[in-house]
Design an enzyme around this catalytic site. Sequence first.
Site, PDB file in Angstrom:
ATOM      1  N   GLU A   1       0.759  -1.225   0.037  1.00 23.82           N
ATOM      2  CA  GLU A   1       0.310   0.022  -0.198  1.00 23.82           C
ATOM      3  C   GLU A   1       1.299   1.472  -0.549  1.00 23.82           C
ATOM      4  OE1 GLU A   1      -0.189  -2.926   1.948  1.00 23.82           O
ATOM      5  OE2 GLU A   1      -2.458  -3.116   1.239  1.00 23.82           O
TER       6      GLU A   1
ATOM      7  N   PHE B   1     -11.854  -7.925  13.615  1.00 29.78           N
ATOM      8  CA  PHE B   1     -10.285  -8.023  12.775  1.00 29.78           C
ATOM      9  C   PHE B   1      -9.878  -7.511  11.937  1.00 29.78           C
ATOM     10  CE2 PHE B   1      -8.872  -9.648   8.777  1.00 29.78           C
ATOM     11  CZ  PHE B   1      -7.354 -10.685   9.321  1.00 29.78           C
ATOM     12  N   GLN B   2      -8.720  -6.908  11.983  1.00 31.90           N
ATOM     13  CA  GLN B   2      -8.337  -5.389  10.492  1.00 31.90           C
ATOM     14  C   GLN B   2      -9.054  -4.044  10.604  1.00 31.90           C
ATOM     15  OE1 GLN B   2      -7.807  -7.428   6.949  1.00 31.90           O
ATOM     16  NE2 GLN B   2      -5.748  -7.663   7.027  1.00 31.90           N
TER      17      GLN B   2
ATOM     18  N   LYS C   1     -18.057  -1.238   5.870  1.00 31.51           N
ATOM     19  CA  LYS C   1     -17.929  -2.613   4.661  1.00 31.51           C
ATOM     20  C   LYS C   1     -19.864  -2.093   4.502  1.00 31.51           C
ATOM     21  CE  LYS C   1     -16.562  -6.741   3.213  1.00 31.51           C
ATOM     22  NZ  LYS C   1     -16.328  -8.465   3.804  1.00 31.51           N
TER      23      LYS C   1
ATOM     24  N   MET D   1      24.067   9.314   2.253  1.00 32.54           N
ATOM     25  CA  MET D   1      23.865  10.737   2.896  1.00 32.54           C
ATOM     26  C   MET D   1      23.888  10.815   4.617  1.00 32.54           C
ATOM     27  SD  MET D   1      23.038  14.184   2.110  1.00 32.54           S
ATOM     28  CE  MET D   1      22.381  14.759   1.023  1.00 32.54           C
TER      29      MET D   1
END
Lengths: 580, 180
Positions: free
Chosen positions: A68, A130-131, A180, A494
Amino acid sequence: MATTTQTTKEKPAQQKNKIMNGADSVIQSLITEGVETVFGYPGGAIMPIYDSLYQSGSKLRHILTRHEQGATHSAQGFAKVSGKPGVVFATSGPGATNLVTGLSNAMIDSTPMVCITGQVASHLLGFDAFQETDIVGISMPVTKWNYQVTKAEEIPEAIAKAFYIATSGRPGPVLIDITKDAQLGAVENYEYKKATKVPSYFPYPKLDMEKLREAANLINNAKKPLVLAGQGITISGAEEELKTFANRTGIPVAATLFGLTAFPSRHPLSVGMLGMHGNYAPNIKTNEADLIIAIGMRFDDRVTGDTSRYAINAKVIHIDIDASEIDKNIKADVAVISDAKKALIKLNELVQKNNFEEWLAEFRKLEDIETKAVIDLDIHPKGNEIKMAEVVHEVSEQTNGEAIAVSDVGQNQMMTARYYKFVNPKSIVTSGGLGTMGFGLPAAIGAKLGSPDRQVVVFIGDGGFQMTIQELATAWHYKIPVKIVLLNNSCLGMVRQWQQLFFDERYACTIMTNPDFIKISEGFGLEAIKVTERKDLKKAISKMLDSEGPYLLEVSVEKIDNVFPMVPSGASVSEMMLKA
Amino acid sequence: MEKLFTLNIVTENNIGLLNHVTIVFTRRHLNIRSITASESKIKDIYTYTIVVKTTEELIGKVAKQLEKLIGVYKVFVYEDHELIHQELALYKLPISAIKSGINIEEIVREHSARILDIETEYILIEKTGHKEDTQKLLKALQPFGVLQFIRSGRVAMAKPMKSLDEHLLEKENAYTYSNT
């Protein structure tokens, strides 16, 4: 299993007559908004939206990035070169939290991005389902606006608002979190109306002509003026107006990192890049100027160095669309709160030509010093080892400065900014404010999709490459012909440079044992070659640029190579060092 | 130099907006001394009253950051001399305090407080005023065993005579919604 097959077969027929649900309205709203490309990754809580996408045919192209975070950076690369908002889909929980780096990046770099996340059903909110994660809470400080939708019928309006807010005024990222049950709920009387106004959101300040006249007065009477051009020029599309301003007044123009494509680097009034690793002349001259004209820039600390010793002899005109940027870092003597283009159009009517030849000649003198002390040694090095700068310089030469040059973060980024000679607007894609390693590769993929007719070259270090290396699969899957120049110095350059200069060469955790990048890239299906000797470089670059598909050119570059000049952290711009 | 500032933040009535507002203070490492949210005279428009101690320079920057938030219409920053402000305090004393022979009524009258409730076990006193006043009463009641004390956040109104509608109109007129 016969029943399953039967059910599957029946499904399309059922869905022909089904009424629109929330998920369908998401897809339909995006299409109506003019979105053609979405970057994303599916998961449980966003499945209805993916199902609607599947059924909507090919009007919306979905790019399945391999993470993602990659989706957000691709969306930003897409936005930076196209000027259109990047769109991202992600699922709830980890999918959503993986967006946070990209959101922060887009927020600080003013990149328009619309992220749509799935969320657990509304009756489960707050139950540690969940999630489930509170992405609205998490993303509050890193979004321009965010909103949770729990009812299907709210979706079109929320999306319309999201696009309006992301793209208007000072652009930025927005996030819409859709539960959802809202995705599955019925949307009766679907209608998508583009937003043209949001209460309590004031994107475009009206131009204050009185302030502009004050500014013009300072400009017309200045002896040593200097323009600082920032991304506001690019965002508002004021490149031509800036050119007119420079030509009309004869005032030298310096650029911030994102301002590099605001003004052509080959213009006779261009005096290079500002900031920590910018050019010598504009940094030194900042403290000699009697007038600073800052347009669409925010006096980032990498530009100003020590603010108490910045622009010490100058009055400051600050033109910016965001009122909160005025006096935030540097106090303005005249503040013009406005879109850069609007302000420049009017300002151009009020300014007159003055003779700044002598003042400009002083810049040229310092440029010569920098060329002899740094640039010549960087692009025509005497040692055997290849330097990063000469690679970027060669790519710049071979592409005539016309490519979109993407960079990752670190030495590779500063070398790209210093040695890629941009000639076209909207050609630099990099992570400016946040300094997000791993930005380069996915951003390049997005940039190529946002501007398919242009060559896209990305310069990446071996550190950043390994942070989002999985996106090679995205480039391969969709045959996106990005040209990857891997500047491999086997260290985190760097940070190693700072350790060398400011931490007595204690190289804590910056030296790396790397994998075989050629094998890895070939494993991902890319054509890949490695160059270790200077004599092979030109040809290899030309081969890469002529190649059809995604391509990796790994160049083994000098390990102990530093980016100079440099304004050390906490120093004044006039203390810029040409060497260690 | 640090001073006490009172912010009146005029907002929409949105879920999460208060969170958004407080994040701006958190980012600047500012401690909020008191906070009150209330409806305004205009429907669906709320006012948050926030008190912080900081410098004039920093509060100016914070105010501009707040005003940038979507959902925030306008931010007013005041110093105490520009305001009429009040806080409300409640004090719960055991009923034994009365039995001990002290003259609660006298204390209440002295402090312009009032008795809100008397039950078999306790007596509840209410006082409105500046923090120093409510604090003073607390001190006076302390010897009698204060069971519970609570003080609201500050509510404040500016002295200048300009209506909220005028302020909002002024803001609206300074901006456009599209760039064309």
